[in-house]
Design an enzyme around this catalytic site. Structure first.
Site, PDB file in Angstrom:
ATOM      1  N   LYS A 169       0.818  -1.222   0.000  1.00 46.17           N
ATOM      2  CA  LYS A 169       0.000   0.000   0.000  1.00 46.17           C
ATOM      3  C   LYS A 169       0.848   1.266   0.000  1.00 46.17           C
ATOM      4  O   LYS A 169       0.624   2.184  -0.804  1.00 46.17           O
ATOM      5  CB  LYS A 169      -0.919  -0.040   1.224  1.00 46.17           C
ATOM      6  CG  LYS A 169      -1.650   1.241   1.540  1.00 46.17           C
ATOM      7  CD  LYS A 169      -2.561   1.061   2.722  1.00 46.17           C
ATOM      8  CE  LYS A 169      -1.810   0.742   3.993  1.00 46.17           C
ATOM      9  NZ  LYS A 169      -1.041   1.892   4.527  1.00 46.17           N
ATOM     10  N   THR A 170       1.827   1.347   0.909  1.00 46.62           N
ATOM     11  CA  THR A 170       2.656   2.555   0.997  1.00 46.62           C
ATOM     12  C   THR A 170       3.453   2.756  -0.287  1.00 46.62           C
ATOM     13  O   THR A 170       3.641   3.887  -0.745  1.00 46.62           O
ATOM     14  CB  THR A 170       3.605   2.460   2.208  1.00 46.62           C
ATOM     15  OG1 THR A 170       2.825   2.248   3.393  1.00 46.62           O
ATOM     16  CG2 THR A 170       4.412   3.735   2.360  1.00 46.62           C
TER      17      THR A 170
ATOM     18  N   ASP B 181      -4.864   7.777   3.121  1.00 45.26           N
ATOM     19  CA  ASP B 181      -4.377   6.458   3.500  1.00 45.26           C
ATOM     20  C   ASP B 181      -5.217   5.923   4.669  1.00 45.26           C
ATOM     21  O   ASP B 181      -5.802   6.704   5.430  1.00 45.26           O
ATOM     22  CB  ASP B 181      -2.903   6.575   3.906  1.00 45.26           C
ATOM     23  CG  ASP B 181      -2.278   5.240   4.225  1.00 45.26           C
ATOM     24  OD1 ASP B 181      -2.782   4.214   3.746  1.00 45.26           O
ATOM     25  OD2 ASP B 181      -1.263   5.223   4.954  1.00 45.26           O
ATOM     26  N   GLU B 182      -5.255   4.606   4.832  1.00 44.95           N
ATOM     27  CA  GLU B 182      -6.008   3.956   5.929  1.00 44.95           C
ATOM     28  C   GLU B 182      -7.439   4.505   5.992  1.00 44.95           C
ATOM     29  O   GLU B 182      -7.952   4.852   7.062  1.00 44.95           O
ATOM     30  CB  GLU B 182      -5.298   4.168   7.277  1.00 44.95           C
ATOM     31  CG  GLU B 182      -3.862   3.664   7.319  1.00 44.95           C
ATOM     32  CD  GLU B 182      -3.752   2.150   7.412  1.00 44.95           C
ATOM     33  OE1 GLU B 182      -4.789   1.478   7.256  1.00 44.95           O
ATOM     34  OE2 GLU B 182      -2.640   1.653   7.619  1.00 44.95           O
TER      35      GLU B 182
ATOM     36  N   GLN C   7      -9.382  -4.559   7.843  1.00 43.33           N
ATOM     37  CA  GLN C   7      -8.459  -4.104   8.880  1.00 43.33           C
ATOM     38  C   GLN C   7      -9.010  -2.907   9.650  1.00 43.33           C
ATOM     39  O   GLN C   7      -8.256  -2.148  10.257  1.00 43.33           O
ATOM     40  CB  GLN C   7      -7.098  -3.758   8.271  1.00 43.33           C
ATOM     41  CG  GLN C   7      -6.397  -4.945   7.632  1.00 43.33           C
ATOM     42  CD  GLN C   7      -4.990  -4.612   7.196  1.00 43.33           C
ATOM     43  OE1 GLN C   7      -4.068  -4.439   7.990  1.00 43.33           O
ATOM     44  NE2 GLN C   7      -4.812  -4.499   5.892  1.00 43.33           N
TER      45      GLN C   7
ATOM     46  N   ARG D 223       0.184 -10.236  10.678  1.00 41.12           N
ATOM     47  CA  ARG D 223       1.472  -9.629  11.052  1.00 41.12           C
ATOM     48  C   ARG D 223       2.614 -10.625  10.852  1.00 41.12           C
ATOM     49  O   ARG D 223       3.779 -10.236  10.822  1.00 41.12           O
ATOM     50  CB  ARG D 223       1.477  -9.195  12.523  1.00 41.12           C
ATOM     51  CG  ARG D 223       0.463  -8.152  12.958  1.00 41.12           C
ATOM     52  CD  ARG D 223       0.381  -6.963  12.061  1.00 41.12           C
ATOM     53  NE  ARG D 223      -0.663  -7.141  11.059  1.00 41.12           N
ATOM     54  CZ  ARG D 223      -0.765  -6.423   9.948  1.00 41.12           C
ATOM     55  NH1 ARG D 223       0.120  -5.498   9.675  1.00 41.12           N
ATOM     56  NH2 ARG D 223      -1.746  -6.635   9.086  1.00 41.12           N
TER      57      ARG D 223
END
Length: 693
Positions: free
Chosen positions: A33-34, A221-222, A258, A630
């Site tokens: 994503k980043t 973002d997010e 998420q 994770r």
């Protein structure tokens, strides 16, 4: 010149090149994503879009800095007018420019939680209303009212209670006083950083138009973690729907799977609102995971597929295979801690890993103390994130400070911590007199205290007679326990319990938390646990020295390194953290501890969110999904058969989410040996529940 085709996969490339118009990027865990966001910004700059026209919003200052660094590396530009910031930082930027029109001065202060609490307490006094609720609860209530999450009629804690109307009227009066005081002091709280820009934009259309012209390309973002008020701020910055000459160049990036922050106002349904408010928006899914093995991804997909209110997606990875997910059912939390510490040691020897390659994830920070003790027992360095280390809790630091002063009376820092804890009439004036004498004579505080208490008859003392008596009593206490603890190295736990009783720490806690005895009991239970940890350490056959110095040295291995950077060649520290604070991170080996019914899903969260009309079970499942994803290479999940809660030991059942992981991915261990993989997961977990409860 960017080589996008070489650097990105197909969906990533599509996301980067789709610049104009509304875009929804569904970015699964570990899908880059980043990388997509930073390449997208670099691509826009390469296309000739001015820096000042781009606004990128994210949720932490750390994420904003990382994005800015990456864009600089990709473009080689200084980026002096590009805005990459958090929502609150954007609010500060807007208000520094425009706030005078609302009657504030530009040099306003921003109150933190402590400042806000003090102002609420002062507002209660001004309104002559007692603290019926905790200051923290009132702060949450005021935040919900200010941001429009609730009205006074339906606010949690007020609605449906006896005398709700009178209570709401009283707190509304305090709220108005609080707001008035903020303006008098030219101060804002954190909610104002979002609320006031919206007030500016809705009240003064010319100001809104100014920023619409400035920020023509916006990325968020997010996005699943945005609140309704944040979404409203973004939407205001978009061109009016009837303005055919302008395009809503809004790109939002997120993953509804998420979304785990509803308790702080996040609304994952903003994804659905986006599709409604921006019809025709392009939707691009990033489903290739670059983090985990296929085993871990299949486990995660198996769990999250049970949620019905989600966008369909399936993470996949080219990193095929992988070790099975390992379940372990220890008798209790002590066995859980021993298992995790032992596995960390084994992986380091076998796989050559560092300590910081391990993540231990907890549903709540209150579960950390047995795990900290297990790590301490094996001399495994660790750091606590998203919560407070057991050894850094106030009540534990207080008792440790007593022990450290008993071990070394010249420890000025710990002496100042406990000289008036519990309160014994040694106030600031006395402490200043001691400090001044120590400074004058270039000596330690203890020496200065002895001088003040043993002045010859007839000499004037800077201390009142009562303070001098209290000081002598305190010094006699320390000397008495020095003789007991240093004269005989046995029974340290018993002596520590006697010390706690002697200073009457329980009464101190009851006084400090008179409005909430549960907190006092919890803190005292922590001290009891601390003493039992000493007792367990004393009884271990390999503990050759059971003296005070040996115990303090063990604790110092952890507490003295908290927050410090790793030295060159260091193995780092094991990451002990809540699942919430682990979001966005990854580790080669992950332990999910306490996967038990009532912990995950958490009973209290299910009850509280149900009251608010949320989907609490689905959010708890999303939290478990985040924990699973994770892990890069290996995942362990522990579920105790019994667990201590305050003074009681209760039977536990495994988390129902464990049965949602496909059974062919799982290896189960009871004690040291593996259990044959079950063919029927549902029957297997029914057997587990029957056996362990």
């Amino acid at each position: 010149m960017l080589n996008l085709e070489k650097s990105l996969n197909g969906p990533q490339l599509q996301a980067v090149k789709t610049v104009d118009g509304p875009v929804l990027i569904i970015a699964g865990a570990g899908s880059g994503k980043t990388r997509v966001i930073t390449y997208r910004i670099a691509h826009m700059l390469e296309r000739g879009i001015p820096q000042h026209s781009i606004l990128a919003l994210t949720f932490t200052n750390k994420a904003a800095r990382e994005m800015e660094v990456r864009v600089k590396e990709l473009t080689g530009k200084k980026l002096q007018s590009l805005t990459i910031s958090t929502f609150h930082a954007l609010g500060v930027k807007l208000l520094r420019e425009e706030i005078e029109i609302l009657g504030y001065r530009k040099n306003f202060s921003i109150y933190d939680e402590t400042d806000r609490g003090e102002l609420i307490r002062e507002s209660l006094r001004e309104c002559r209303i007692g603290e019926g609720s905790s200051i923290y609860s009132l702060g949450q209530l005021f935040s919900n009212i200010k941001t429009g999450r609730y009205s006074w009629k339906d606010a949690p804690g007020i609605a449906g209670t006896a005398g709700a109307e009178q209570e709401a009227a009283a707190y509304e009066k305090v709220y108005r006083e609080y707001q008035h005081s903020l303006k008098v002091f030219n101060a804002l709280d954190f909610d104002d950083l979002l609320v006031l820009p919206i007030e500016l934009f809705t009240t003064y259309p010319e100001i809104l138009e100014k920023y619409r012209r400035r920020y023509r390309y916006i990325m968020v973002d997010e996005f699943q973690d945005t609140s309704r008020i944040q979404y409203r701020l973004i939407k205001l910055l978009m061109p009016d729907p009837w303005d055919k000459a302008s395009t809503a160049n809004l790109c939002v990036v997120g993953d509804d799977d998420q979304s785990i922050y509803s308790w702080r106002g996040a609304n994952y349904e903003n994804l659905l609102m986006f599709e409604r408010d921006f019809p025709g928006a392009r939707e691009i899914k990033l489903e290739q995971n670059y983090r985990s093995t296929t085993t871990i991804l299949e486990a995660a997909n198996g769990v999250i597929s049970h949620n019905t209110r989600r966008k369909e997606k399936t993470l996949w990875s080219s990193n095929s295979g992988g070790r099975p997910v390992e379940f372990f059912f220890p008798l209790d939390e002590n066995g859980e801690g021993d298992f995790i510490a032992g596995k960390i040691k084994a992986h380091m020897m076998r796989d050559g890993l560092r300590y910081d390659d391990f993540g231990i994830l907890l549903r709540t920070n209150s579960m950390s103390r047995t795990l900290e003790e297990a790590l301490l027992e094996e001399n495994i360095p660790y750091k606590v994130s998203g919560g407070q280390s057991f050894f850094q809790r106030k009540e534990i630091k207080d008792i440790l400070s007593y022990l450290r002063i008993i071990a070394n009376i010249n420890d000025d820092i710990n002496l100042l911590r406990i000289i008036n804890t519990p309160r014994r009439g040694i106030g600031k004036t006395t402490i200043l007199a001691i400090s001044e004498l120590a400074r004058t004579n270039k000596t330690f505080l203890w020496d200065a205290m002895e001088r003040l208490c043993r002045l010859p008859a007839g000499m004037d003392s800077p201390l009142p007679a009562k303070a001098r008596v209290e000081l002598e009593t305190f010094m006699n206490l320390i000397e008495t326990f020095r003789d007991r603890m240093l004269g005989d190295r046995k029974n340290l736990a018993e002596k520590t319990r006697n010390l706690t009783d002697h200073i009457n720490y329980w009464s101190y806690l009851i006084t400090e938390y008179s409005k909430n005895e549960k907190i006092a009991r919890w803190k005292f239970a922590n001290i009891e646990y601390f003493i039992r940890a000493i007792e367990n350490w004393e009884k271990k056959p390999d503990t050759l020295d059971t003296g005070l110095y040996a115990w303090l040295n063990r604790v110092s291995l952890i507490t003295s390194s908290d927050g410090q950077d790793d030295a060159p060649g260091d193995q780092g520290k094991v990451n002990l953290m809540t699942i919430h604070s682990a979001k966005g991170l990854e580790f080669p080996v992950v332990f999910i501890a306490g996967a038990e019914e009532g912990i995950i899903p958490h009973t209290r969260s299910l009850e509280e969110d149900a009251e608010e009309g949320q989907s609490p079970l689905e959010e708890e499942r999303r939290l478990f999904y985040v924990a699973i994803t994770r892990a890069r290479n290996k995942l362990y999940i522990t579920s105790c058969r019994k667990r201590r809660r305050l003074q009681d030991t209760i039977d536990c059942a495994p988390s129902p989410f464990l049965a949602e992981i496909p059974s062919h991915l799982v290896e189960v261990r009871e004690g040291d040996g593996p259990v044959e993989d079950p063919k029927d997961a549902e029957a297997f977990f029914a057997k587990i529940k029957k056996t362990f409860t």
